[in-house]
Design an enzyme around this catalytic site. Structure first.
Site, PDB file in Angstrom:
ATOM      1  N   HIS A  16     -46.054  -0.692 -66.598  1.00  0.00           N
ATOM      2  CA  HIS A  16     -47.219   0.085 -66.120  1.00  0.00           C
ATOM      3  C   HIS A  16     -47.652   1.033 -67.236  1.00  0.00           C
ATOM      4  CE1 HIS A  16     -49.462   2.213 -62.696  1.00  0.00           C
ATOM      5  NE2 HIS A  16     -49.804   2.850 -63.806  1.00  0.00           N
ATOM      6  N   HIS A  18     -51.158   2.838 -69.515  1.00  0.00           N
ATOM      7  CA  HIS A  18     -52.575   3.075 -69.820  1.00  0.00           C
ATOM      8  C   HIS A  18     -52.714   3.297 -71.326  1.00  0.00           C
ATOM      9  CE1 HIS A  18     -53.466   3.850 -65.521  1.00  0.00           C
ATOM     10  NE2 HIS A  18     -52.231   4.315 -65.516  1.00  0.00           N
ATOM     11  N   LYS A 104     -54.785  -5.148 -59.881  1.00  0.00           N
ATOM     12  CA  LYS A 104     -54.459  -3.784 -59.470  1.00  0.00           C
ATOM     13  C   LYS A 104     -55.396  -3.297 -58.379  1.00  0.00           C
ATOM     14  CE  LYS A 104     -52.501   0.320 -59.796  1.00  0.00           C
ATOM     15  NZ  LYS A 104     -52.240   1.203 -60.925  1.00  0.00           N
ATOM     16  N   HIS A 141     -51.657   1.147 -56.309  1.00  0.00           N
ATOM     17  CA  HIS A 141     -51.594   2.612 -56.369  1.00  0.00           C
ATOM     18  C   HIS A 141     -51.533   3.056 -54.914  1.00  0.00           C
ATOM     19  CE1 HIS A 141     -52.386   6.633 -58.220  1.00  0.00           C
ATOM     20  NE2 HIS A 141     -52.572   6.877 -56.924  1.00  0.00           N
ATOM     21  N   HIS A 179     -45.395   3.215 -59.585  1.00  0.00           N
ATOM     22  CA  HIS A 179     -44.975   4.610 -59.774  1.00  0.00           C
ATOM     23  C   HIS A 179     -44.611   5.293 -58.459  1.00  0.00           C
ATOM     24  CE1 HIS A 179     -49.188   5.001 -58.787  1.00  0.00           C
ATOM     25  NE2 HIS A 179     -49.618   4.800 -60.004  1.00  0.00           N
ATOM     26  N   ASP A 252     -46.130   4.506 -66.760  1.00  0.00           N
ATOM     27  CA  ASP A 252     -47.387   5.137 -66.350  1.00  0.00           C
ATOM     28  C   ASP A 252     -47.815   6.178 -67.375  1.00  0.00           C
ATOM     29  OD1 ASP A 252     -49.691   5.591 -64.921  1.00  0.00           O
ATOM     30  OD2 ASP A 252     -48.754   6.930 -63.466  1.00  0.00           O
TER      31      ASP A 252
HETATM   32  C1  NCD Z   1     -53.566   7.533 -64.491  1.00  0.00           C
HETATM   33  C2  NCD Z   1     -54.666   7.600 -65.536  1.00  0.00           C
HETATM   34  O1  NCD Z   1     -54.889   8.669 -66.107  1.00  0.00           O
HETATM   35  O2  NCD Z   1     -55.288   6.557 -65.796  1.00  0.00           O
HETATM   36  N1  NCD Z   1     -53.193   8.891 -64.130  1.00  0.00           N
HETATM   37  C3  NCD Z   1     -52.019   9.291 -63.597  1.00  0.00           C
HETATM   38  O3  NCD Z   1     -51.906  10.475 -63.250  1.00  0.00           O
HETATM   39  N2  NCD Z   1     -51.023   8.459 -63.440  1.00  0.00           N
HETATM   40  C4  NCD Z   1     -53.993   6.739 -63.327  1.00  0.00           C
HETATM   41  C5  NCD Z   1     -52.890   6.399 -62.354  1.00  0.00           C
HETATM   42  O4  NCD Z   1     -52.009   5.595 -62.646  1.00  0.00           O
HETATM   43  O5  NCD Z   1     -52.906   6.988 -61.256  1.00  0.00           O
HETATM   44 ZN    ZN Z   2     -51.052   4.474 -63.878  1.00  0.00          ZN
END
Ligand code: NCD
Ligand code: ZN
Length: 348
Positions: A16, A18, A104, A141, A179, A252
């Protein structure tokens, strides 16, 4: 050095992650590619990755932005962003692509760039059916968005209002509860079939919600789902270190610029890729469960996703390394997790 101050494990993957887009990509990809062989790339761009063509283009941009030494060793595993208008026929196309590994589901309004997410999951049932048929995992999520629900209860209520029903209605659908942050989520996953698994972040195992208000408000500890009470943190550590195949590593890691975090309305997300495996080593070490780290970080994920385990190894040692206060992020800066502090474990 004693035996327990060093550990060699199969190279892990991050299930996971970003990495954002454009000018931000080169600032963060190296941290992940240095540690992990693969990562599940989240599709919540400002303009979300809603179909196979967009995922192909985004994948190309990621590979282009990777440091040269990782262009051949790191594999970005792409995902699609589910919307109210996703066509069931897109699922076969995505599966046939070979590079899309999941879809997702962001409840609309739940988190960063989720406004184009799903407002009515029942309207997506034909897509979920196609996913179950194709063996395409659904990543969730898991938080309700009702503003009347207390922010600390949103995961628990999501289980009752949505997740239990989805699992019952689609028993063959592979589901990753992403998460997870509560003992309720741990129980749900443990009691469900082998088709239901969960990722756990390092920060949710290292901090409880007190960390948000430690002597003042701490925007760099704000993420979604928000940090929870101590009993929940303890339940996550117990699950991750239990040896159960249902739990696996998902950082995450979610970078935002310093200015959008340190803000009257700060963004949710914590950047942890600079210690993507090291933070977990610290957690497992503290729990006396270093022998369970490899399963959690390197085996359970690929086994769930039906992908081969990695072949090469990494070695971690209990040795402190300083963490920078901030790093260049696009044309701004990002403040990493535990900025100015230390990693207690490092990669040799
Ligand atoms: C994530 C993001 O910033 O893209 N933020 C987070 O707090 N985890 C999005 C997500 O996974 O909820
Ligand atoms: Zn995330």
């Amino acid at each position: 050095m004693t035996v327990s101050s060093k550990i060699t494990i199969t190279r892990p993957d991050d299930w996971h992650l970003h990495v954002r887009d454009g000018k931000f990509l080169p600032s963060v990809l190296g941290d992940t590619a240095q540690r992990f062989a693969r990562a599940i790339i989240m599709p919540n761009l400002a303009d979300p990755v809603t179909n196979t063509q967009r995922a192909a283009d985004y994948r190309d941009r990621i590979i282009e932005a990777l440091p040269n030494e990782y262009k051949l060793t790191f594999d970005p595993l792409m995902t699609l962003y589910l919307t109210n208008r996703t066509n069931a026929s897109e699922i076969k196309k995505a599966m046939d692509s070979g590079f899309i590994h999941a879809v997702k589901w962001y409840p609309a309004g739940a988190t960063t760039n989720s406004d184009k997410g799903v407002s009515d999951i029942v309207g997506c049932y034909d897509v979920l059916e196609a996913m179950a048929d194709e063996g395409m995992p659904l990543l969730i999520h898991g938080e309700v968005t009702d503003p009347n629900v207390d922010v600390f209860d949103r995961e628990k209520i999501f289980i009752d209002q949505f997740l239990s029903g989805i699992i019952k209605n689609f028993p063959t659908l592979k589901v990753v509860f992403e998460h997870i942050t509560t003992e309720d989520a741990v129980s749900l996953v443990e009691s469900a079939s082998k088709n239901v698994a969960a990722t756990i972040t390092a920060h949710h195992m290292m901090l409880n919600r007190n960390a948000l208000f430690q002597g003042g408000i701490r925007p760099h500890h704000y993420c979604l789902p928000v940090l929870k009470r101590e009993k929940h943190r303890a339940a996550l550590i117990k699950a991750a270190t239990s040896g159960s195949k249902k739990f696996f590593l998902g950082t995450d890691s979610a970078p935002h610029t310093k200015s959008t975090k340190e803000n009257a309305c700060g963004c949710a997300g914590i950047y942890t890729s600079h210690g993507g495996i090291e933070f977990y080593a610290e957690i497992f070490d503290k729990a006396g469960a270093l022998d369970k780290l490899e399963g959690f970080a390197s085996f359970n994920g690929p086994d769930f996703y039906n992908l081969p385990r990695n072949h090469d190894k990494i070695t971690l040692q209990r040795k402190k390394v300083k963490i920078t206060e901030e790093f260049t992020f696009g044309d701004e800066v990002c403040v990493p997790f535990r900025a100015g502090g230390e990693l207690n474990w490092s990669i040799i």
